[in-house]
Design a protein around this motif. Structure first.
Motif, PDB file in Angstrom:
ATOM      1  N   PRO A 195       0.812  -1.229   0.000  1.00 38.04           N
ATOM      2  CA  PRO A 195       0.000   0.000   0.000  1.00 38.04           C
ATOM      3  C   PRO A 195       0.841   1.274   0.000  1.00 38.04           C
ATOM      4  CG  PRO A 195      -0.919  -1.600   1.522  1.00 38.04           C
ATOM      5  CD  PRO A 195       0.401  -2.140   1.094  1.00 38.04           C
ATOM      6  N   ALA A 196       1.928   1.282   0.759  1.00 37.46           N
ATOM      7  CA  ALA A 196       2.786   2.470   0.786  1.00 37.46           C
ATOM      8  C   ALA A 196       3.471   2.673  -0.556  1.00 37.46           C
ATOM      9  CB  ALA A 196       3.826   2.340   1.895  1.00 37.46           C
ATOM     10  N   LEU A 197       3.906   1.584  -1.192  1.00 37.31           N
ATOM     11  CA  LEU A 197       4.547   1.697  -2.503  1.00 37.31           C
ATOM     12  C   LEU A 197       3.568   2.241  -3.535  1.00 37.31           C
ATOM     13  CD1 LEU A 197       6.758   1.179  -4.609  1.00 37.31           C
ATOM     14  CD2 LEU A 197       5.935  -1.187  -4.759  1.00 37.31           C
ATOM     15  N   LEU A 198       2.354   1.718  -3.553  1.00 39.19           N
ATOM     16  CA  LEU A 198       1.368   2.190  -4.532  1.00 39.19           C
ATOM     17  C   LEU A 198       1.039   3.662  -4.310  1.00 39.19           C
ATOM     18  CD1 LEU A 198      -1.048  -0.886  -4.630  1.00 39.19           C
ATOM     19  CD2 LEU A 198       0.718  -0.262  -6.283  1.00 39.19           C
ATOM     20  N   ALA A 199       0.902   4.062  -3.056  1.00 40.60           N
ATOM     21  CA  ALA A 199       0.622   5.468  -2.761  1.00 40.60           C
ATOM     22  C   ALA A 199       1.759   6.356  -3.264  1.00 40.60           C
ATOM     23  CB  ALA A 199       0.415   5.651  -1.260  1.00 40.60           C
ATOM     24  N   ARG A 200       3.004   5.907  -3.089  1.00 42.17           N
ATOM     25  CA  ARG A 200       4.155   6.697  -3.549  1.00 42.17           C
ATOM     26  C   ARG A 200       4.193   6.778  -5.066  1.00 42.17           C
ATOM     27  NH1 ARG A 200       9.085   5.460  -5.308  1.00 42.17           N
ATOM     28  NH2 ARG A 200       9.002   3.276  -4.649  1.00 42.17           N
ATOM     29  N   LEU A 201       3.934   5.655  -5.742  1.00 43.83           N
ATOM     30  CA  LEU A 201       3.978   5.664  -7.207  1.00 43.83           C
ATOM     31  C   LEU A 201       2.919   6.603  -7.783  1.00 43.83           C
ATOM     32  CD1 LEU A 201       4.474   1.852  -8.012  1.00 43.83           C
ATOM     33  CD2 LEU A 201       6.204   3.674  -7.929  1.00 43.83           C
ATOM     34  N   LEU A 202       1.741   6.588  -7.202  1.00 44.02           N
ATOM     35  CA  LEU A 202       0.678   7.468  -7.685  1.00 44.02           C
ATOM     36  C   LEU A 202       1.005   8.924  -7.409  1.00 44.02           C
ATOM     37  CD1 LEU A 202      -2.365   5.320  -6.531  1.00 44.02           C
ATOM     38  CD2 LEU A 202      -1.633   5.712  -8.889  1.00 44.02           C
ATOM     39  N   ASP A 203       1.608   9.177  -6.255  1.00 47.02           N
ATOM     40  CA  ASP A 203       1.988  10.548  -5.916  1.00 47.02           C
ATOM     41  C   ASP A 203       3.103  11.043  -6.835  1.00 47.02           C
ATOM     42  OD1 ASP A 203       1.799  12.876  -4.061  1.00 47.02           O
ATOM     43  OD2 ASP A 203       3.868  12.305  -3.612  1.00 47.02           O
ATOM     44  N   ASP A 204       4.095  10.183  -7.081  1.00 42.65           N
ATOM     45  CA  ASP A 204       5.201  10.566  -7.965  1.00 42.65           C
ATOM     46  C   ASP A 204       4.705  10.841  -9.380  1.00 42.65           C
ATOM     47  OD1 ASP A 204       6.907  10.233  -5.852  1.00 42.65           O
ATOM     48  OD2 ASP A 204       7.720   8.305  -6.517  1.00 42.65           O
ATOM     49  N   GLY A 227     -13.232  -6.122  -8.013  1.00 39.81           N
ATOM     50  CA  GLY A 227     -12.473  -7.229  -7.429  1.00 39.81           C
ATOM     51  C   GLY A 227     -11.068  -6.874  -7.015  1.00 39.81           C
ATOM     52  N   LEU A 228     -10.680  -5.603  -7.161  1.00 41.65           N
ATOM     53  CA  LEU A 228      -9.343  -5.202  -6.720  1.00 41.65           C
ATOM     54  C   LEU A 228      -9.281  -5.308  -5.195  1.00 41.65           C
ATOM     55  CD1 LEU A 228      -6.782  -3.892  -8.227  1.00 41.65           C
ATOM     56  CD2 LEU A 228      -7.474  -1.805  -7.057  1.00 41.65           C
ATOM     57  N   PRO A 229      -8.237  -5.934  -4.643  1.00 40.27           N
ATOM     58  CA  PRO A 229      -8.132  -6.030  -3.182  1.00 40.27           C
ATOM     59  C   PRO A 229      -8.252  -4.662  -2.513  1.00 40.27           C
ATOM     60  CG  PRO A 229      -6.521  -7.464  -4.206  1.00 40.27           C
ATOM     61  CD  PRO A 229      -7.147  -6.665  -5.323  1.00 40.27           C
ATOM     62  N   THR A 230      -9.115  -4.557  -1.530  1.00 41.58           N
ATOM     63  CA  THR A 230      -9.402  -3.262  -0.905  1.00 41.58           C
ATOM     64  C   THR A 230      -8.225  -2.704  -0.128  1.00 41.58           C
ATOM     65  OG1 THR A 230     -10.340  -4.446   1.001  1.00 41.58           O
ATOM     66  CG2 THR A 230     -11.863  -3.778  -0.746  1.00 41.58           C
ATOM     67  N   ASP A 231      -7.318  -3.554   0.332  1.00 45.44           N
ATOM     68  CA  ASP A 231      -6.204  -3.059   1.151  1.00 45.44           C
ATOM     69  C   ASP A 231      -5.070  -2.473   0.325  1.00 45.44           C
ATOM     70  OD1 ASP A 231      -5.707  -5.633   0.141  1.00 45.44           O
ATOM     71  OD2 ASP A 231      -4.216  -6.045   1.683  1.00 45.44           O
ATOM     72  N   TRP A 232      -5.076  -2.639  -0.996  1.00 46.24           N
ATOM     73  CA  TRP A 232      -3.977  -2.117  -1.805  1.00 46.24           C
ATOM     74  C   TRP A 232      -3.917  -0.593  -1.775  1.00 46.24           C
ATOM     75  CZ3 TRP A 232      -3.830  -5.194  -7.109  1.00 46.24           C
ATOM     76  CH2 TRP A 232      -3.454  -6.529  -6.827  1.00 46.24           C
ATOM     77  N   LEU A 233      -5.056   0.064  -1.720  1.00 45.04           N
ATOM     78  CA  LEU A 233      -5.086   1.519  -1.874  1.00 45.04           C
ATOM     79  C   LEU A 233      -5.476   2.243  -0.589  1.00 45.04           C
ATOM     80  CD1 LEU A 233      -6.804   1.640  -5.387  1.00 45.04           C
ATOM     81  CD2 LEU A 233      -4.369   1.958  -4.869  1.00 45.04           C
ATOM     82  N   THR A 234      -5.233   1.625   0.553  1.00 49.19           N
ATOM     83  CA  THR A 234      -5.620   2.243   1.830  1.00 49.19           C
ATOM     84  C   THR A 234      -4.841   3.523   2.112  1.00 49.19           C
ATOM     85  OG1 THR A 234      -4.058   0.726   2.910  1.00 49.19           O
ATOM     86  CG2 THR A 234      -6.389   0.089   2.895  1.00 49.19           C
ATOM     87  N   LEU A 235      -3.659   3.679   1.537  1.00 46.45           N
ATOM     88  CA  LEU A 235      -2.845   4.869   1.790  1.00 46.45           C
ATOM     89  C   LEU A 235      -2.868   5.861   0.624  1.00 46.45           C
ATOM     90  CD1 LEU A 235       0.294   3.222   3.478  1.00 46.45           C
ATOM     91  CD2 LEU A 235      -1.738   4.201   4.566  1.00 46.45           C
ATOM     92  N   ALA A 236      -3.551   5.517  -0.437  1.00 44.34           N
ATOM     93  CA  ALA A 236      -3.593   6.392  -1.612  1.00 44.34           C
ATOM     94  C   ALA A 236      -4.571   7.545  -1.374  1.00 44.34           C
ATOM     95  CB  ALA A 236      -4.010   5.605  -2.845  1.00 44.34           C
ATOM     96  N   THR A 237      -4.205   8.731  -1.821  1.00 48.09           N
ATOM     97  CA  THR A 237      -5.033   9.929  -1.616  1.00 48.09           C
ATOM     98  C   THR A 237      -5.626  10.432  -2.932  1.00 48.09           C
ATOM     99  OG1 THR A 237      -3.058  11.328  -1.800  1.00 48.09           O
ATOM    100  CG2 THR A 237      -3.721  10.621   0.414  1.00 48.09           C
ATOM    101  N   VAL A 238      -5.765   9.548  -3.909  1.00 44.23           N
ATOM    102  CA  VAL A 238      -6.283   9.936  -5.221  1.00 44.23           C
ATOM    103  C   VAL A 238      -7.782   9.669  -5.283  1.00 44.23           C
ATOM    104  CG1 VAL A 238      -4.097   9.482  -6.351  1.00 44.23           C
ATOM    105  CG2 VAL A 238      -5.801   7.656  -6.163  1.00 44.23           C
TER     106      VAL A 238
END
Length: 211
Positions: free
Chosen positions: A68-77, A88-99
């Motif tokens: 989750p932290a990696l995905l949040a960073r990639l989206l922010d970058d 069906g996307l796992p709900t915990d993958w984007l818990t830290l994303a702010t998009v």
């Protein structure tokens, strides 16, 4: 009325008229090696990462807890503001994303997808020897349209989805499902051998391999 299709099929049947039917000859011999690398899960993930990077995909190694932290960073970058998410996307993958997340309910059009910043998916499996990711529209993958229109695709590959070779992968795939085989970002070198990316799919592919 005879159509062009009828003519082509008739010519094929005529050309194959003297070829024995498979029922008469039995199954084809498949005496080739099913894989060319050792059956070592860690080595397969390393090989997948190496081949994906060779195709100019951006490869990230992570763990389930750090994903989750990696995905949040990639989206922010990337500066992503709107992110398409398949059913069906796992709900915990984007818990830290702010998009802003735009779930696909089957009604998103190509015009709508052209205006989003990124899409994230899982995959059906990945093939280490060829550096290929396969999507078959299963849970967490979405329709083919989702991964062909947006310019930025993040794909998550679990450790247990990495196989050595194409012969190992094919029996696990349903031939009736629409499949997308991805080896790096969309690119072509058709014109004067100059590589151009983003021609018929995402310009940027980021692959997160979960060790």
């Amino acid at each position: 009325m005879t159509t062009a299709r009828d003519i082509v099929l008739a010519r094929i049947r005529a050309a194959l008229s003297d070829v024995p039917h498979p029922a008469e000859t039995g199954p084809a011999e498949r005496d080739y090696r099913p894989a060319h690398v050792p059956d070592d899960p860690a080595a397969l993930r390393d090989l997948l990462a190496e081949n994906l990077a060779d195709y100019r995909a951006h490869v990230h190694r992570t763990t389930a807890g750090a994903l989750p932290a990696l995905l949040a960073r990639l989206l922010d970058d990337r500066g992503t503001r709107v992110l398409v998410t398949p059913l069906g996307l796992p709900t915990d993958w984007l818990t830290l994303a702010t998009v802003e997340q735009l779930p696909d309910d089957g009604s998103l059009t190509a015009r709508t997808l052209e205006s989003v910043d990124s899409v994230i998916t899982g995959c059906a499996l990945a093939i280490a020897e060829t550096g290929t990711i396969v999507l078959d529209t299963g849970p967490g993958q979405g329709r083919r349209l989702l991964t062909l229109v947006p310019d930025h695709h993040i794909c998550v590959v679990r450790a247990d989805q990495v196989l050595a070779s194409v012969p190992q992968a094919l029996p696990l795939l349903d031939p009736a499902r629409p499949q997308t085989w991805i080896s790096g970002p969309s690119a072509t070198s058709d014109i004067e051998l100059d590589r151009v990316e983003g021609v018929h799919g995402p310009r940027t592919l980021e692959v997160c391999i979960v060790d």
